[in-house]
Design a protein around this motif. Structure first.
Motif, PDB file in Angstrom:
ATOM      1  N   GLY A  58      16.557 -23.894 -19.567  1.00  0.00           N
ATOM      2  CA  GLY A  58      16.301 -23.894 -18.136  1.00  0.00           C
ATOM      3  C   GLY A  58      15.401 -22.727 -17.767  1.00  0.00           C
ATOM      4  N   ILE A  59      15.516 -22.302 -16.531  1.00  0.00           N
ATOM      5  CA  ILE A  59      14.686 -21.217 -16.010  1.00  0.00           C
ATOM      6  C   ILE A  59      15.558 -19.982 -15.803  1.00  0.00           C
ATOM      7  N   THR A  60      15.109 -18.850 -16.295  1.00  0.00           N
ATOM      8  CA  THR A  60      15.789 -17.577 -16.066  1.00  0.00           C
ATOM      9  C   THR A  60      14.866 -16.681 -15.248  1.00  0.00           C
ATOM     10  N   ILE A  61      15.375 -16.176 -14.131  1.00  0.00           N
ATOM     11  CA  ILE A  61      14.579 -15.332 -13.235  1.00  0.00           C
ATOM     12  C   ILE A  61      15.330 -14.033 -12.974  1.00  0.00           C
ATOM     13  N   ARG A  62      14.680 -12.922 -13.212  1.00  0.00           N
ATOM     14  CA  ARG A  62      15.253 -11.611 -12.873  1.00  0.00           C
ATOM     15  C   ARG A  62      14.315 -10.938 -11.879  1.00  0.00           C
ATOM     16  N   GLN A  63      14.864 -10.552 -10.721  1.00  0.00           N
ATOM     17  CA  GLN A  63      14.064  -9.928  -9.676  1.00  0.00           C
ATOM     18  C   GLN A  63      14.672  -8.596  -9.263  1.00  0.00           C
ATOM     19  N   TRP A  64      13.815  -7.667  -8.850  1.00  0.00           N
ATOM     20  CA  TRP A  64      14.283  -6.415  -8.269  1.00  0.00           C
ATOM     21  C   TRP A  64      13.179  -5.825  -7.414  1.00  0.00           C
ATOM     22  N   MET A  65      13.570  -4.899  -6.567  1.00  0.00           N
ATOM     23  CA  MET A  65      12.620  -4.234  -5.683  1.00  0.00           C
ATOM     24  C   MET A  65      12.763  -2.734  -5.834  1.00  0.00           C
ATOM     25  N   ALA A  66      11.644  -2.037  -5.840  1.00  0.00           N
ATOM     26  CA  ALA A  66      11.640  -0.579  -5.886  1.00  0.00           C
ATOM     27  C   ALA A  66      10.883  -0.074  -4.672  1.00  0.00           C
ATOM     28  N   THR A  67      11.450   0.875  -3.971  1.00  0.00           N
ATOM     29  CA  THR A  67      10.823   1.405  -2.767  1.00  0.00           C
ATOM     30  C   THR A  67      10.890   2.919  -2.779  1.00  0.00           C
ATOM     31  N   THR A  68       9.885   3.555  -2.212  1.00  0.00           N
ATOM     32  CA  THR A  68       9.857   5.014  -2.149  1.00  0.00           C
ATOM     33  C   THR A  68      10.557   5.536  -0.910  1.00  0.00           C
ATOM     34  N   ASN A  69      10.793   4.677   0.081  1.00  0.00           N
ATOM     35  CA  ASN A  69      11.366   5.130   1.350  1.00  0.00           C
ATOM     36  C   ASN A  69      12.545   4.245   1.725  1.00  0.00           C
ATOM     37  N   THR A  70      13.748   4.804   1.837  1.00  0.00           N
ATOM     38  CA  THR A  70      14.907   4.010   2.200  1.00  0.00           C
ATOM     39  C   THR A  70      15.486   4.406   3.546  1.00  0.00           C
ATOM     40  N   ASN A  71      15.560   5.695   3.834  1.00  0.00           N
ATOM     41  CA  ASN A  71      16.109   6.158   5.098  1.00  0.00           C
ATOM     42  C   ASN A  71      15.081   7.007   5.826  1.00  0.00           C
ATOM     43  N   ASN A  72      14.836   6.672   7.087  1.00  0.00           N
ATOM     44  CA  ASN A  72      13.815   7.376   7.849  1.00  0.00           C
ATOM     45  C   ASN A  72      14.407   8.594   8.557  1.00  0.00           C
TER      46      ASN A  72
ATOM     47  N   ALA B  22       0.816  -1.211   0.000  1.00  0.00           N
ATOM     48  CA  ALA B  22       0.000   0.000   0.000  1.00  0.00           C
ATOM     49  C   ALA B  22       0.848   1.259   0.000  1.00  0.00           C
ATOM     50  N   ASN B  23       2.090   1.179   0.511  1.00  0.00           N
ATOM     51  CA  ASN B  23       2.958   2.356   0.524  1.00  0.00           C
ATOM     52  C   ASN B  23       3.732   2.529  -0.775  1.00  0.00           C
ATOM     53  N   GLY B  24       3.490   1.681  -1.762  1.00  0.00           N
ATOM     54  CA  GLY B  24       4.125   1.810  -3.065  1.00  0.00           C
ATOM     55  C   GLY B  24       5.350   0.953  -3.273  1.00  0.00           C
ATOM     56  N   THR B  25       5.886   0.317  -2.225  1.00  0.00           N
ATOM     57  CA  THR B  25       7.027  -0.575  -2.398  1.00  0.00           C
ATOM     58  C   THR B  25       6.634  -1.734  -3.307  1.00  0.00           C
ATOM     59  N   GLN B  26       7.477  -2.018  -4.294  1.00  0.00           N
ATOM     60  CA  GLN B  26       7.175  -3.086  -5.256  1.00  0.00           C
ATOM     61  C   GLN B  26       8.309  -4.092  -5.344  1.00  0.00           C
ATOM     62  N   THR B  27       7.937  -5.347  -5.454  1.00  0.00           N
ATOM     63  CA  THR B  27       8.867  -6.406  -5.835  1.00  0.00           C
ATOM     64  C   THR B  27       8.427  -6.920  -7.197  1.00  0.00           C
ATOM     65  N   CYS B  28       9.368  -6.977  -8.137  1.00  0.00           N
ATOM     66  CA  CYS B  28       9.044  -7.367  -9.504  1.00  0.00           C
ATOM     67  C   CYS B  28       9.873  -8.573  -9.927  1.00  0.00           C
ATOM     68  N   MET B  29       9.307  -9.376 -10.782  1.00  0.00           N
ATOM     69  CA  MET B  29       9.995 -10.540 -11.326  1.00  0.00           C
ATOM     70  C   MET B  29       9.655 -10.689 -12.803  1.00  0.00           C
ATOM     71  N   GLN B  30      10.677 -10.971 -13.610  1.00  0.00           N
ATOM     72  CA  GLN B  30      10.504 -11.383 -14.993  1.00  0.00           C
ATOM     73  C   GLN B  30      11.142 -12.761 -15.134  1.00  0.00           C
ATOM     74  N   TYR B  31      10.453 -13.674 -15.767  1.00  0.00           N
ATOM     75  CA  TYR B  31      10.992 -15.033 -15.864  1.00  0.00           C
ATOM     76  C   TYR B  31      10.725 -15.632 -17.246  1.00  0.00           C
ATOM     77  N   THR B  32      11.589 -16.566 -17.622  1.00  0.00           N
ATOM     78  CA  THR B  32      11.452 -17.324 -18.858  1.00  0.00           C
ATOM     79  C   THR B  32      11.573 -18.796 -18.519  1.00  0.00           C
ATOM     80  N   LEU B  33      10.640 -19.609 -19.018  1.00  0.00           N
ATOM     81  CA  LEU B  33      10.620 -21.048 -18.766  1.00  0.00           C
ATOM     82  C   LEU B  33      10.915 -21.775 -20.077  1.00  0.00           C
TER      83      LEU B  33
END
Length: 523
Positions: A242-256, A176-187
């Motif tokens: 095989g399986i190729t997986i690419r993951q990353w995370m994007a966040t709006t808040n890193t240091n409080n 809800a705060n906008g933090t995202q985890t994303c994945m792209q994969y190929t099988l």
């Protein structure tokens, strides 16, 4: 950017992207990607639901096993709000239209990362709306929307899809705060894994694995794999067997820290000043142990308010203990008296645009909001609502684009003073029509909790030398003669409920006098 007033998407310019990792697992999938292991993933997510929140899922294409496996696992209600499979393109279009996201007329791939993001955004809004029925701000904040978009093999030849390309997909999980985890994969797993069922199980693993990552647990299977943060060293996924997986995370808040808090609030204000959104909700962050601030506020993707929420509008220049005292009194008055009474939510609403004045600068918005840290009550059941709606009816319309309370008994209520109440009931603001005024109150869909004040009649005060003799005005006189159903929209606080002989204007005047005195002393 949002394409309309009901759209709120995570803007890449407002996020800090964490370095992506790419993993390639050669050959047929290891045992860790079996149907049995999918059940174990579901069990882990349910057991760790407290660190994850509750989730709404939208699956376009393959991955239905992720939803069915979660639903078939004991305790699923602790994690899963709802799941939707949008298999047909028309179904997908209707689903994402909930947030007015526009799909390009040509060149759009329904298995793309953009499609997964759209599904995630719509699932998040749906989840937040479901959580709003709980009547708590914390429940709305602890919501996740998961979107998956994929295209799986549809022939029996070698594991390839009709296009001749390997099965592939994208998953996006959005808090809800906008933090995202994303994945792209190929099988691209060869003829031993070429059935639609097998491909769907693999796709389902990708969905739950993305959720695991968002829950901050490393779950990469210990297989014969290569992980790198340099995409140039990775074998082309379409030729890699095989399986190729690419993951990353994007966040709006890193240091409080204070500086970043100021910047985050400025960005939240600019979401409104840019004209793309009508309202932005900021809530206290869950974990602030490593912060140098007592309170760290973070904006949510959608301004969804829960049932029975109190909305206290004001300029808050500055916010002071009198504001908090009125808020506490309103909460106490609207509480039911049972154990849940302490959970009545309240947001302080700051309209940053005004029909008669220039819009407030983003820096000034951040300054005023930051002052709340010094006066805010303990607990998580409060927040700050930024809007571009000066009128009460405008505020309600803006908020109802995202959620409408389940019924009249759960309506929102504004917390106001008697001066504002008198204006709300003054026919001159309704084309001098008493009937239009009544209709406006009946159709607004909100109530009012009214805090009293000392009589501001200067002449009367001059006749009363003792401050205790000054009349305390509750607003009862303004209700005399009104129809009963309109009177019932107003809840009046007695002097014993709340009294604070303080105002923001008095504080500003005192500060100005002090500054002037200090200037004279140093001159």
């Amino acid at each position: 950017m949002a394409s309309s007033n009901t759209t709120s998407t995570v803007n890449k310019a407002d996020t800090d992207e964490i370095v992506a990792t790419t993993t390639q697992i050669p050959g047929p999938p290891p045992d860790a990607y079996s149907l049995e292991d999918l059940q174990q993933r579901a069990q882990w997510l349910i057991q760790n639901h407290a660190s994850f929140g509750k989730v709404a899922m939208a699956i376009a294409g393959g991955g239905g096993h992720a939803l069915s496996t979660l639903a078939a696992t004991s305790g699923a209600s602790q994690l899963l709000l709802e799941g939707t499979v949008t298999y047909d393109r028309a179904s997908f279009q209707r689903y994402v239209n909930k947030t007015q996201q526009s799909i390009p007329s040509s060149g759009f791939s329904y298995s793309s990362l953009d499609a997964a993001r759209m599904a995630s955004q719509s699932a998040l809004l749906q989840g937040m709306q479901l959580r709003a029925t709980s009547g708590t701000l914390a429940a709305i904040r602890d919501t996740v929307g998961v979107g998956s978009a994929s295209t799986l093999k549809t022939t029996t030849a070698g594991g390839m899809s009709k296009s001749g390309r390997p099965s592939r997909g994208n998953v996006v999980a959005t808090r809800a705060n906008g933090t995202q985890t994303c994945m792209q994969y190929t099988l691209n797993c060869g003829p031993t894994q070429n059935t639609r069922f097998q491909q769907d199980v693999l796709c389902s693993h990708m969905i739950l694995q993305t959720m695991e990552t968002l829950a901050e647990k490393e779950t990469q299977p210990n297989a014969d794999s290569t992980t790198t943060d340099d995409a140039t060293t990775v074998v082309d996924p379409e030729t890699f067997e095989g399986i190729t997986i690419r993951q990353w995370m994007a966040t709006t808040n890193t240091n409080n820290n204070t500086e970043q808090q100021h910047q985050i609030i400025q960005k939240a204000a600019n979401r409104i000043l840019s004209g793309h959104e009508k309202a932005v909700l900021l809530l206290p962050k869950l974990h602030t142990a490593n912060s140098d601030d007592d309170v760290f506020l973070e904006p949510l993707v959608y301004p969804v308010l829960p049932d029975n929420c109190l909305i206290m509008p004001g300029s808050f220049n500055p916010p002071h203990p009198g504001h908090v005292g009125l808020a506490r009194a309103a909460i106490a008055k609207m509480s039911t008296g049972d154990e849940s009474s302490s959970s009545v939510p309240l947001v302080f609403e700051l309209s940053i645009t005004n029909a008669d004045k220039p819009a407030m600068e983003a820096d000034e918005v951040a300054r005023r909001v930051s002052l709340f840290r010094d006066v805010m009550p303990d607990g998580q059941q409060w927040g700050i609502l930024l809007t571009s709606a000066p009128l009460f009816s405008d505020k309600i319309r803006a908020l109802q684009q995202y959620y409408t309370p389940t019924d009249a008994s759960n309506k929102w209520s504004f917390v106001i003073g008697t001066d504002t109440m008198v204006r709300v009931l003054n026919s001159k603001y309704y084309n001098d029509s008493y009937e239009q005024m009544l209709q406006a109150q009946r159709s607004m869909g909100a109530g009012f909790v009214v805090g009293g004040r000392l009589n501001q009649d200067k002449q009367k005060q001059q006749q009363q030398t003792n401050i205790e003799q000054v009349e305390f005005v509750t607003g009862e006189e303004a209700l005399v003669g009104l129809p009963e159903d309109v009177q019932e929209l107003f809840v009046l606080l007695k002097e014993s409920d709340f009294r604070a002989d303080i105002s923001s204007s008095e504080i500003r005047a005192a500060e100005a006098a002090k500054a002037q005195a200090n200037g004279q002393e140093t001159s």
